[in-house]
Design an enzyme around this catalytic site. Structure first.
Site, PDB file in Angstrom:
ATOM      1  N   ASP A  34       0.849  -1.181   0.000  1.00 39.18           N
ATOM      2  CA  ASP A  34       0.000   0.000   0.000  1.00 39.18           C
ATOM      3  C   ASP A  34       0.894   1.243   0.000  1.00 39.18           C
ATOM      4  OD1 ASP A  34      -3.231   0.525   1.021  1.00 39.18           O
ATOM      5  OD2 ASP A  34      -1.821   2.210   1.005  1.00 39.18           O
ATOM      6  N   GLY A  95     -15.594   3.071   3.749  1.00 35.74           N
ATOM      7  CA  GLY A  95     -14.207   3.498   3.588  1.00 35.74           C
ATOM      8  C   GLY A  95     -13.555   3.065   2.291  1.00 35.74           C
ATOM      9  N   GLN A  96     -14.293   2.391   1.417  1.00 36.84           N
ATOM     10  CA  GLN A  96     -13.688   1.973   0.147  1.00 36.84           C
ATOM     11  C   GLN A  96     -13.462   3.194  -0.754  1.00 36.84           C
ATOM     12  OE1 GLN A  96     -15.844  -1.071  -2.047  1.00 36.84           O
ATOM     13  NE2 GLN A  96     -14.197  -1.293  -3.563  1.00 36.84           N
ATOM     14  N   HIS A 102     -10.377  -5.583  -3.152  1.00 35.98           N
ATOM     15  CA  HIS A 102      -9.048  -5.893  -2.598  1.00 35.98           C
ATOM     16  C   HIS A 102      -9.150  -6.147  -1.110  1.00 35.98           C
ATOM     17  CE1 HIS A 102      -9.696  -1.538  -2.390  1.00 35.98           C
ATOM     18  NE2 HIS A 102      -9.011  -1.565  -1.254  1.00 35.98           N
ATOM     19  N   LEU A 103      -8.158  -6.888  -0.642  1.00 39.45           N
ATOM     20  CA  LEU A 103      -8.036  -7.208   0.777  1.00 39.45           C
ATOM     21  C   LEU A 103      -6.793  -6.485   1.284  1.00 39.45           C
ATOM     22  CD1 LEU A 103      -9.623  -9.282   2.529  1.00 39.45           C
ATOM     23  CD2 LEU A 103      -7.959 -11.006   1.815  1.00 39.45           C
ATOM     24  N   HIS A 104      -6.918  -5.811   2.448  1.00 38.12           N
ATOM     25  CA  HIS A 104      -5.745  -5.209   3.093  1.00 38.12           C
ATOM     26  C   HIS A 104      -5.164  -6.249   4.044  1.00 38.12           C
ATOM     27  CE1 HIS A 104      -6.793  -0.815   2.322  1.00 38.12           C
ATOM     28  NE2 HIS A 104      -7.938  -1.405   2.050  1.00 38.12           N
TER      29      HIS A 104
END
Ligand code: AMP
Ligand code: ZN
Length: 114
Positions: A34, A95-96, A102-104
């Site tokens: 990120d 919050g997207q 996607h996965l954090h």
């Protein structure tokens, strides 16, 4: 087959039009750092198929979403990450901000005492 969307920042990363620090890649998934890390380790696990959000998943996506989790487990294992938090923001109000699912993966000394 990979579906790339022209104006999507993650599709551009997948297509190597934008640089990123890639941790892992196979034909269906890419994992990269990120750009604004919120933990010592903050990676994004992203299917190459352009699916906008969790609410748009269909039966067709069973395999890719299963694969996403197994890749997550493997990259963690390969990098000696033995505890982590997985977050998926689903929808703008949650919050997207990037509408390519996607996965954090967050890890490091961020969880206090166990
Ligand atoms: P979300 O808010 O769940 O949609 O997460 C989007 C994430 O993408 C944020 O944590 C951003 O910091 C990250 N991000 C945005 N642009 C880039 C980029 N070019 N390279 C890497 N990460 C990015
Ligand atoms: Zn995309």
């Amino acid at each position: 087959m990979i579906t790339l969307k022209k104006d999507c920042i993650f599709c551009k990363i997948i297509n190597k039009e934008i640089n990123s620090e890639i941790i892992f890649e196979d034909e269906k998934i890419i994992v990269f750092k990120d750009i604004y890390p919120r933990a010592p380790i903050h990676w994004l696990i992203v299917p190459k198929k352009h699916i906008e959000t969790h609410m748009q998943l269909t039966d067709e996506d069973k395999e890719i979403m299963g694969h996403l989790h197994l890749v997550t487990k493997k990259v963690a294992e390969q990098n000696n990450i033995n505890h982590y938090k997985l977050i998926m923001n689903c929808g703008y109000e949650a919050g997207q901000r990037v509408f390519h699912i996607h996965l954090h993966l967050l890890s490091g000394n961020i969880f206090g005492e166990a």
